[in-house]
Design a protein around this motif. Structure first.
Motif, PDB file in Angstrom:
ATOM      1  N   LEU A  26     -18.626  10.286  36.632  1.00 45.28           N
ATOM      2  CA  LEU A  26     -19.473  10.396  35.451  1.00 45.28           C
ATOM      3  C   LEU A  26     -18.724  11.101  34.326  1.00 45.28           C
ATOM      4  O   LEU A  26     -18.748  10.671  33.171  1.00 45.28           O
ATOM      5  CB  LEU A  26     -20.742  11.177  35.785  1.00 45.28           C
ATOM      6  CG  LEU A  26     -21.857  10.414  36.485  1.00 45.28           C
ATOM      7  CD1 LEU A  26     -22.900  11.378  37.031  1.00 45.28           C
ATOM      8  CD2 LEU A  26     -22.509   9.424  35.529  1.00 45.28           C
ATOM      9  N   LEU A  27     -18.065  12.184  34.675  1.00 43.66           N
ATOM     10  CA  LEU A  27     -17.317  12.922  33.668  1.00 43.66           C
ATOM     11  C   LEU A  27     -16.222  12.050  33.067  1.00 43.66           C
ATOM     12  O   LEU A  27     -16.021  12.036  31.844  1.00 43.66           O
ATOM     13  CB  LEU A  27     -16.683  14.163  34.295  1.00 43.66           C
ATOM     14  CG  LEU A  27     -17.367  15.484  34.005  1.00 43.66           C
ATOM     15  CD1 LEU A  27     -16.742  16.603  34.813  1.00 43.66           C
ATOM     16  CD2 LEU A  27     -17.298  15.819  32.524  1.00 43.66           C
ATOM     17  N   PHE A  28     -15.532  11.329  33.904  1.00 44.79           N
ATOM     18  CA  PHE A  28     -14.452  10.466  33.419  1.00 44.79           C
ATOM     19  C   PHE A  28     -14.964   9.428  32.429  1.00 44.79           C
ATOM     20  O   PHE A  28     -14.454   9.311  31.312  1.00 44.79           O
ATOM     21  CB  PHE A  28     -13.765   9.777  34.605  1.00 44.79           C
ATOM     22  CG  PHE A  28     -12.821   8.690  34.205  1.00 44.79           C
ATOM     23  CD1 PHE A  28     -11.621   8.988  33.573  1.00 44.79           C
ATOM     24  CD2 PHE A  28     -13.126   7.358  34.442  1.00 44.79           C
ATOM     25  CE1 PHE A  28     -10.740   7.982  33.190  1.00 44.79           C
ATOM     26  CE2 PHE A  28     -12.255   6.344  34.059  1.00 44.79           C
ATOM     27  CZ  PHE A  28     -11.056   6.657  33.436  1.00 44.79           C
ATOM     28  N   PHE A  29     -15.999   8.702  32.807  1.00 47.87           N
ATOM     29  CA  PHE A  29     -16.513   7.645  31.928  1.00 47.87           C
ATOM     30  C   PHE A  29     -17.168   8.225  30.680  1.00 47.87           C
ATOM     31  O   PHE A  29     -17.031   7.672  29.582  1.00 47.87           O
ATOM     32  CB  PHE A  29     -17.497   6.760  32.685  1.00 47.87           C
ATOM     33  CG  PHE A  29     -16.861   5.881  33.726  1.00 47.87           C
ATOM     34  CD1 PHE A  29     -15.927   4.920  33.368  1.00 47.87           C
ATOM     35  CD2 PHE A  29     -17.187   6.016  35.073  1.00 47.87           C
ATOM     36  CE1 PHE A  29     -15.325   4.110  34.325  1.00 47.87           C
ATOM     37  CE2 PHE A  29     -16.587   5.211  36.037  1.00 47.87           C
ATOM     38  CZ  PHE A  29     -15.657   4.253  35.664  1.00 47.87           C
ATOM     39  N   ALA A  30     -17.891   9.311  30.844  1.00 50.05           N
ATOM     40  CA  ALA A  30     -18.562   9.903  29.695  1.00 50.05           C
ATOM     41  C   ALA A  30     -17.542  10.423  28.688  1.00 50.05           C
ATOM     42  O   ALA A  30     -17.690  10.218  27.479  1.00 50.05           O
ATOM     43  CB  ALA A  30     -19.491  11.031  30.136  1.00 50.05           C
ATOM     44  N   TYR A  31     -16.501  11.048  29.197  1.00 46.97           N
ATOM     45  CA  TYR A  31     -15.516  11.595  28.270  1.00 46.97           C
ATOM     46  C   TYR A  31     -14.823  10.479  27.497  1.00 46.97           C
ATOM     47  O   TYR A  31     -14.529  10.629  26.316  1.00 46.97           O
ATOM     48  CB  TYR A  31     -14.479  12.449  29.003  1.00 46.97           C
ATOM     49  CG  TYR A  31     -13.701  13.339  28.073  1.00 46.97           C
ATOM     50  CD1 TYR A  31     -14.273  14.506  27.572  1.00 46.97           C
ATOM     51  CD2 TYR A  31     -12.413  13.016  27.657  1.00 46.97           C
ATOM     52  CE1 TYR A  31     -13.579  15.324  26.695  1.00 46.97           C
ATOM     53  CE2 TYR A  31     -11.716  13.830  26.788  1.00 46.97           C
ATOM     54  CZ  TYR A  31     -12.303  14.986  26.316  1.00 46.97           C
ATOM     55  OH  TYR A  31     -11.624  15.797  25.438  1.00 46.97           O
ATOM     56  N   ARG A  32     -14.602   9.370  28.160  1.00 42.43           N
ATOM     57  CA  ARG A  32     -13.976   8.263  27.462  1.00 42.43           C
ATOM     58  C   ARG A  32     -14.883   7.704  26.373  1.00 42.43           C
ATOM     59  O   ARG A  32     -14.425   7.406  25.269  1.00 42.43           O
ATOM     60  CB  ARG A  32     -13.556   7.172  28.437  1.00 42.43           C
ATOM     61  CG  ARG A  32     -12.317   6.487  27.911  1.00 42.43           C
ATOM     62  CD  ARG A  32     -11.758   5.477  28.831  1.00 42.43           C
ATOM     63  NE  ARG A  32     -12.793   4.605  29.328  1.00 42.43           N
ATOM     64  CZ  ARG A  32     -12.646   3.850  30.407  1.00 42.43           C
ATOM     65  NH1 ARG A  32     -11.536   3.936  31.100  1.00 42.43           N
ATOM     66  NH2 ARG A  32     -13.598   3.063  30.793  1.00 42.43           N
ATOM     67  N   GLY A  33     -16.160   7.588  26.692  1.00 43.47           N
ATOM     68  CA  GLY A  33     -17.086   7.136  25.662  1.00 43.47           C
ATOM     69  C   GLY A  33     -17.126   8.105  24.500  1.00 43.47           C
ATOM     70  O   GLY A  33     -17.092   7.719  23.335  1.00 43.47           O
ATOM     71  N   PHE A  34     -17.155   9.347  24.844  1.00 45.84           N
ATOM     72  CA  PHE A  34     -17.256  10.446  23.891  1.00 45.84           C
ATOM     73  C   PHE A  34     -16.110  10.460  22.883  1.00 45.84           C
ATOM     74  O   PHE A  34     -16.292  10.797  21.711  1.00 45.84           O
ATOM     75  CB  PHE A  34     -17.283  11.736  24.717  1.00 45.84           C
ATOM     76  CG  PHE A  34     -17.074  12.999  23.969  1.00 45.84           C
ATOM     77  CD1 PHE A  34     -18.053  13.505  23.129  1.00 45.84           C
ATOM     78  CD2 PHE A  34     -15.902  13.727  24.136  1.00 45.84           C
ATOM     79  CE1 PHE A  34     -17.862  14.704  22.460  1.00 45.84           C
ATOM     80  CE2 PHE A  34     -15.707  14.925  23.475  1.00 45.84           C
ATOM     81  CZ  PHE A  34     -16.683  15.414  22.640  1.00 45.84           C
ATOM     82  N   THR A  35     -14.915  10.083  23.320  1.00 45.14           N
ATOM     83  CA  THR A  35     -13.759  10.091  22.425  1.00 45.14           C
ATOM     84  C   THR A  35     -13.535   8.741  21.745  1.00 45.14           C
ATOM     85  O   THR A  35     -12.714   8.650  20.834  1.00 45.14           O
ATOM     86  CB  THR A  35     -12.473  10.442  23.198  1.00 45.14           C
ATOM     87  OG1 THR A  35     -12.343   9.566  24.315  1.00 45.14           O
ATOM     88  CG2 THR A  35     -12.493  11.884  23.675  1.00 45.14           C
ATOM     89  N   SER A  36     -14.263   7.724  22.182  1.00 42.88           N
ATOM     90  CA  SER A  36     -13.933   6.378  21.696  1.00 42.88           C
ATOM     91  C   SER A  36     -14.299   6.168  20.227  1.00 42.88           C
ATOM     92  O   SER A  36     -13.575   5.467  19.514  1.00 42.88           O
ATOM     93  CB  SER A  36     -14.615   5.325  22.569  1.00 42.88           C
ATOM     94  OG  SER A  36     -16.023   5.425  22.467  1.00 42.88           O
ATOM     95  N   ASP A  37     -15.388   6.756  19.775  1.00 38.94           N
ATOM     96  CA  ASP A  37     -15.785   6.555  18.371  1.00 38.94           C
ATOM     97  C   ASP A  37     -14.750   7.132  17.404  1.00 38.94           C
ATOM     98  O   ASP A  37     -14.274   6.415  16.522  1.00 38.94           O
ATOM     99  CB  ASP A  37     -17.167   7.164  18.113  1.00 38.94           C
ATOM    100  CG  ASP A  37     -18.224   6.662  19.080  1.00 38.94           C
ATOM    101  OD1 ASP A  37     -18.296   5.445  19.308  1.00 38.94           O
ATOM    102  OD2 ASP A  37     -18.974   7.497  19.621  1.00 38.94           O
TER     103      ASP A  37
END
Lengths: 165, 165
Positions: A26-37
DNA sequence: AATTTATGTCAGTCTTGTTGACTTTCCAAG
DNA sequence: CTTGGAAAGTCAACAAGACTGACATAAATT
């Protein structure tokens, strides 16, 4: 019975390895989403994530010294220097010599620095706001508590405390 | 009164920009702590974070194809290939040609691959377990809910669901 | 006066991302 | 059955951003 023994009589099912591994993902995917914008926005500039981080923390702590930025960002001065040099050259960041200690450089965002900060930040805040809203205030409390516990204790002081109303 | 107006009558103080910016910083610092243990371990090898990610997901989804790994990891196949080549050469990962479609390669950890996985994972699980324990089960629930909301919706299917007892 | 601290710079390396070009394999349309 | 395109994977070259090490300058401290 087997469960009681393993759990020492408490309900510790949320601490199983399976739950922990899921948390890791969860942390991995969330962090990636979080930085993508911000990453997407920065493609239009010559900047990367390193510049974003510098801009964020200068915005939140105007006037911090280079040294404290090194502490916060956890990179070498050579690495930070490359980023700062570009931002200063491009007129997004201003570096003022310290009044008390003239060795220090205090960092500030210029007008256009603030503009870029706002563009990056608002994308990220929008994502977080939606996530918070859907999860509700209690979930957000838990979210924050767990994150505080995950980070290195020495870093907690760098999380800017909220202004009391 | 002023608050009631701004909040539309609800208690939406957890959605202020200040709270959101604090959340952004929490995520940043927590993620750094979260990756620091494996990073430290990997310094003793010739591997980096990219190898860790590959090992983690191969462990959790033995037999996945390279293509689905690309989906999960969000990198180019060339980037993943470099990592996989090293891991296969070093005997940590095994790549089996697909029986149905011989273009596909299915990935598995070898014995020594599993050993490294376990070393990396246990460090990360330990940190998360402590954080969970101190925060309590309700906080963990909130933590997970917010993370799910933060990630790109298309990624949710990749978070491995927990096995029901 | 000597030492330490804060910052900046040059050079070189490493990891990990990228794009572009290529091979092998599969499948489907003629 | 052949042929042409799509899919899976590989090889090569390059770029961003981290790192270390060495060195320079200025200011503060002892």
């Amino acid at each position: 019975m087997r469960d009681r023994l393993q759990q020492g009589g408490e309900n510790l099912l949320f601490l199983t390895d399976d739950q922990l591994l899921q948390g890791i993902e969860l942390l991995f995917f969330a962090y990636r989403g979080f930085t993508s914008d911000p990453d997407r926005i920065l493609e239009n500039y010559t900047y990367g994530r390193a510049h974003h981080r510098a801009i964020h923390f200068i915005h939140r702590r105007p006037g911090t010294s280079v040294n404290s930025m090194l502490d916060i960002l956890g990179v070498t001065k050579q690495s930070l220097n490359r980023v700062l040099r570009q931002l200063i050259e491009d007129g997004l960041v201003e570096s003022k010599i310290g009044e008390k200690d003239r060795r220090e450089r205090h960092l500030f965002l210029t007008k256009s620095g603030k503009e870029l900060e706002s563009e990056l930040s608002s994308a990220q805040r929008k994502r977080l706001r939606t996530a918070y809203k859907e999860a509700g205030p209690d979930a957000v409390l838990g979210f924050r508590k767990v994150l505080e516990n995950i980070m290195d204790p020495s870093m907690r002081k760098h999380v800017k405390k909220l202004v009391k109303d």
